[in-house]
Design a protein around this motif. Structure first.
Motif, PDB file in Angstrom:
ATOM      1  N   LEU A  29       0.899  -1.558   0.005  1.00 46.65           N
ATOM      2  CA  LEU A  29      -0.186   0.193   0.276  1.00 46.65           C
ATOM      3  C   LEU A  29       0.446   1.122   0.193  1.00 46.65           C
ATOM      4  O   LEU A  29       0.229   2.264  -0.291  1.00 46.65           O
ATOM      5  CB  LEU A  29      -0.302  -0.389   0.860  1.00 46.65           C
ATOM      6  CG  LEU A  29      -2.325   0.721   0.946  1.00 46.65           C
ATOM      7  CD1 LEU A  29      -2.865   0.214   0.237  1.00 46.65           C
ATOM      8  CD2 LEU A  29      -2.962   0.672   2.793  1.00 46.65           C
ATOM      9  N   ARG A  30       2.328   0.568   0.382  1.00 42.52           N
ATOM     10  CA  ARG A  30       2.694   2.053   0.652  1.00 42.52           C
ATOM     11  C   ARG A  30       4.309   2.380  -0.445  1.00 42.52           C
ATOM     12  O   ARG A  30       4.658   3.751  -0.237  1.00 42.52           O
ATOM     13  CB  ARG A  30       3.759   2.233   1.713  1.00 42.52           C
ATOM     14  CG  ARG A  30       2.573   2.430   3.304  1.00 42.52           C
ATOM     15  CD  ARG A  30       2.634   2.272   4.520  1.00 42.52           C
ATOM     16  NE  ARG A  30       2.239   2.157   5.520  1.00 42.52           N
ATOM     17  CZ  ARG A  30       1.444   1.338   5.596  1.00 42.52           C
ATOM     18  NH1 ARG A  30       0.645   0.640   5.924  1.00 42.52           N
ATOM     19  NH2 ARG A  30      -0.062   1.760   7.159  1.00 42.52           N
ATOM     20  N   GLN A 127     -12.866   4.823  -2.597  1.00 40.42           N
ATOM     21  CA  GLN A 127     -11.017   4.052  -2.668  1.00 40.42           C
ATOM     22  C   GLN A 127     -10.738   3.782  -4.137  1.00 40.42           C
ATOM     23  O   GLN A 127      -9.512   3.329  -3.705  1.00 40.42           O
ATOM     24  CB  GLN A 127     -11.793   3.182  -1.693  1.00 40.42           C
ATOM     25  CG  GLN A 127     -12.186   3.609  -0.338  1.00 40.42           C
ATOM     26  CD  GLN A 127     -12.401   2.542   0.549  1.00 40.42           C
ATOM     27  OE1 GLN A 127     -11.565   1.600   0.392  1.00 40.42           O
ATOM     28  NE2 GLN A 127     -12.569   3.578   1.864  1.00 40.42           N
ATOM     29  N   LEU A 130      -9.021   6.050  -5.642  1.00 37.38           N
ATOM     30  CA  LEU A 130      -8.134   6.908  -5.318  1.00 37.38           C
ATOM     31  C   LEU A 130      -6.983   5.579  -5.075  1.00 37.38           C
ATOM     32  O   LEU A 130      -5.621   6.613  -5.535  1.00 37.38           O
ATOM     33  CB  LEU A 130      -8.260   7.305  -3.551  1.00 37.38           C
ATOM     34  CG  LEU A 130      -7.162   7.619  -2.656  1.00 37.38           C
ATOM     35  CD1 LEU A 130      -7.247   9.210  -3.470  1.00 37.38           C
ATOM     36  CD2 LEU A 130      -7.256   7.815  -1.481  1.00 37.38           C
ATOM     37  N   LYS A 131      -6.635   4.561  -5.324  1.00 40.02           N
ATOM     38  CA  LYS A 131      -6.045   3.908  -5.120  1.00 40.02           C
ATOM     39  C   LYS A 131      -5.406   3.549  -7.008  1.00 40.02           C
ATOM     40  O   LYS A 131      -3.918   3.460  -6.971  1.00 40.02           O
ATOM     41  CB  LYS A 131      -6.785   2.459  -4.942  1.00 40.02           C
ATOM     42  CG  LYS A 131      -6.036   1.792  -3.279  1.00 40.02           C
ATOM     43  CD  LYS A 131      -6.728   0.119  -3.893  1.00 40.02           C
ATOM     44  CE  LYS A 131      -6.087  -0.391  -2.552  1.00 40.02           C
ATOM     45  NZ  LYS A 131      -6.715  -1.680  -2.967  1.00 40.02           N
ATOM     46  N   MET A 150      -1.376   9.299   5.542  1.00 39.93           N
ATOM     47  CA  MET A 150      -1.997   8.050   5.445  1.00 39.93           C
ATOM     48  C   MET A 150      -1.120   7.281   6.759  1.00 39.93           C
ATOM     49  O   MET A 150      -1.825   6.851   8.049  1.00 39.93           O
ATOM     50  CB  MET A 150      -1.484   6.947   4.363  1.00 39.93           C
ATOM     51  CG  MET A 150      -2.489   6.974   3.005  1.00 39.93           C
ATOM     52  SD  MET A 150      -1.774   6.195   1.964  1.00 39.93           S
ATOM     53  CE  MET A 150      -3.571   4.807   1.951  1.00 39.93           C
TER      54      MET A 150
ATOM     55  N   LEU B  60      -8.620   4.960   3.006  1.00 42.40           N
ATOM     56  CA  LEU B  60      -8.645   3.374   2.662  1.00 42.40           C
ATOM     57  C   LEU B  60      -7.397   2.666   3.070  1.00 42.40           C
ATOM     58  O   LEU B  60      -7.727   1.181   3.201  1.00 42.40           O
ATOM     59  CB  LEU B  60      -7.432   3.917   0.981  1.00 42.40           C
ATOM     60  CG  LEU B  60      -7.175   3.108   0.557  1.00 42.40           C
ATOM     61  CD1 LEU B  60      -7.739   2.340  -0.333  1.00 42.40           C
ATOM     62  CD2 LEU B  60      -6.598   3.998  -0.570  1.00 42.40           C
ATOM     63  N   LEU B  61      -6.628   3.545   4.053  1.00 43.71           N
ATOM     64  CA  LEU B  61      -5.716   2.857   4.615  1.00 43.71           C
ATOM     65  C   LEU B  61      -6.166   1.692   5.862  1.00 43.71           C
ATOM     66  O   LEU B  61      -6.323   0.468   6.538  1.00 43.71           O
ATOM     67  CB  LEU B  61      -4.634   3.245   5.562  1.00 43.71           C
ATOM     68  CG  LEU B  61      -3.415   3.092   6.397  1.00 43.71           C
ATOM     69  CD1 LEU B  61      -2.810   2.019   5.878  1.00 43.71           C
ATOM     70  CD2 LEU B  61      -3.124   3.866   7.660  1.00 43.71           C
ATOM     71  N   THR B  63      -9.228   0.683   6.044  1.00 40.56           N
ATOM     72  CA  THR B  63      -9.911  -0.679   5.003  1.00 40.56           C
ATOM     73  C   THR B  63      -9.337  -1.493   5.054  1.00 40.56           C
ATOM     74  O   THR B  63      -9.390  -2.460   4.319  1.00 40.56           O
ATOM     75  CB  THR B  63     -10.811  -0.378   4.114  1.00 40.56           C
ATOM     76  OG1 THR B  63      -9.974   0.978   3.176  1.00 40.56           O
ATOM     77  CG2 THR B  63     -12.023   0.848   4.444  1.00 40.56           C
ATOM     78  N   SER B  64      -7.456  -0.666   4.803  1.00 45.13           N
ATOM     79  CA  SER B  64      -6.955  -2.406   4.313  1.00 45.13           C
ATOM     80  C   SER B  64      -6.122  -2.721   5.407  1.00 45.13           C
ATOM     81  O   SER B  64      -5.206  -3.309   5.900  1.00 45.13           O
ATOM     82  CB  SER B  64      -5.318  -1.172   3.439  1.00 45.13           C
ATOM     83  OG  SER B  64      -6.492  -0.809   2.754  1.00 45.13           O
ATOM     84  N   GLU B  65      -6.397  -2.137   6.761  1.00 42.38           N
ATOM     85  CA  GLU B  65      -5.529  -2.493   7.806  1.00 42.38           C
ATOM     86  C   GLU B  65      -6.698  -3.149   8.670  1.00 42.38           C
ATOM     87  O   GLU B  65      -8.279  -2.499   8.837  1.00 42.38           O
ATOM     88  CB  GLU B  65      -4.838  -1.496   8.394  1.00 42.38           C
ATOM     89  CG  GLU B  65      -4.072  -1.569   7.237  1.00 42.38           C
ATOM     90  CD  GLU B  65      -2.376  -0.341   7.862  1.00 42.38           C
ATOM     91  OE1 GLU B  65      -2.420   0.292   8.901  1.00 42.38           O
ATOM     92  OE2 GLU B  65      -1.917  -0.459   7.488  1.00 42.38           O
TER      93      GLU B  65
END
Lengths: 192, 94
Positions: A29-30, A127, A130-131, A150, B60-61, B63-65
């Motif tokens: 994600l990062r 979402q 954005l990704k 984030m 977003l973070l 929902t991913s964590e």
């Protein structure tokens, strides 16, 4: 997290199977691509092997691995920013949004969104968009945006870690947000 | 510079709108930004949207964590194999 609150060191042959996906998802994600994420996960396992005697068992083994991964990620970001230091260069995509007086061009002029940010934030479309838009950001913009927004790292700390002056950092964040805004709008976010 | 000329452009206004998400603006900067936003609907929309983008990213973070709980793809079997070999090799070399 899948570490089952283990406070002891699991057998090394189980590390990749038990923690690989979790570490990969955290870092993917990062960073911008799978290859970099894989490389950082592998470096994490190797560093864990080297530093096994430092694992005190106060946290779970998985949490300890994530801590190592975070350091690897910071090293990676620092390298990225160092290798691409031309932060003051002109950003054509952003410059193209404004005319020579610094006012919006007619194509780029923002319009108010029809739904509230809170409503939009709940939507899966937002979402997904954005990704996709984050993937399209230049690497250094994406990475400072992720770290700042984030992960919530304070700008003062970011400047220290990345050895950046504050003005460069703010400029990169500005450009990242403007690009993301334009990209989201191009994908119909806020138009309903 | 726009300040010397007394001109405050949309580009500069958006920079302050972004900066205020990262640092405390000076009183003068806040005043300049407020005056610009009062007169410019496009920058008003943009300033709200820049703030919203930060909100979207944090969501977003969330929902991913925690990591591992999302439906994102994990490591490929090939990558797992490569890593297992690397770990085993390093382990045997210790």
């Amino acid at each position: 997290m899948p570490e089952n609150n283990e406070r002891s060191v699991p057998a090394t042959e189980t590390w990749v199977a038990n923690y690989g996906d979790m570490l990969f998802r955290y870092v993917r994600l990062r960073v911008r691509d799978d290859a970099t994420a894989e490389e950082l996960v592998q470096e994490t396992f190797l560093a864990a092997l080297q530093g096994l005697k430092n694992f005190s068992g106060q946290s779970s083994f998985g949490t300890w691995l994530v801590g190592i991964l975070k350091h690897k990620l910071i090293d990676h970001l620092r390298r990225q920013v160092r290798e691409t230091p031309a932060a003051m260069d002109d950003d054509g995509a952003v410059s193209g949004m404004f005319n020579s007086f610094g006012h919006w061009t007619s194509m780029a002029t923002p319009h108010a969104w029809k739904s509230s940010p809170e409503e939009l934030a709940q939507q899966a479309d937002t979402q997904r968009a954005l990704k996709t838009c984050m993937e399209a950001l230049p690497r250094r913009y994406r990475e400072v945006f992720v770290m700042r927004v984030m992960d919530g790292v304070e700008t003062e700390e970011m400047c220290k870690i990345l050895e950046l002056n504050p003005n460069n950092l703010y400029m990169m964040l500005h450009r990242a947000r403007l690009r993301l805004r334009a990209c989201l709008e191009s994908k119909g976010i806020g138009r309903d | 510079m726009w300040r010397d000329l007394g001109i405050f452009s949309c580009r500069q206004a958006t920079r302050l709108a972004s900066d205020r998400l990262d640092r405390r603006l000076t009183v003068w900067e806040r005043l300049e930004l407020a005056m610009h936003l009062a007169m410019c609907g496009a920058c008003r929309a943009c300033a709200r949207q820049l703030r919203a983008i930060d909100l979207f990213a944090r969501r977003l973070l969330k929902t991913s964590e925690p990591p591992g709980s999302g439906d994102e793809p994990g490591l490929t079997p090939e990558a797992k194999l490569r890593m297992t070999e690397a770990v085993n090799k390093a382990q045997s070399g210790k």
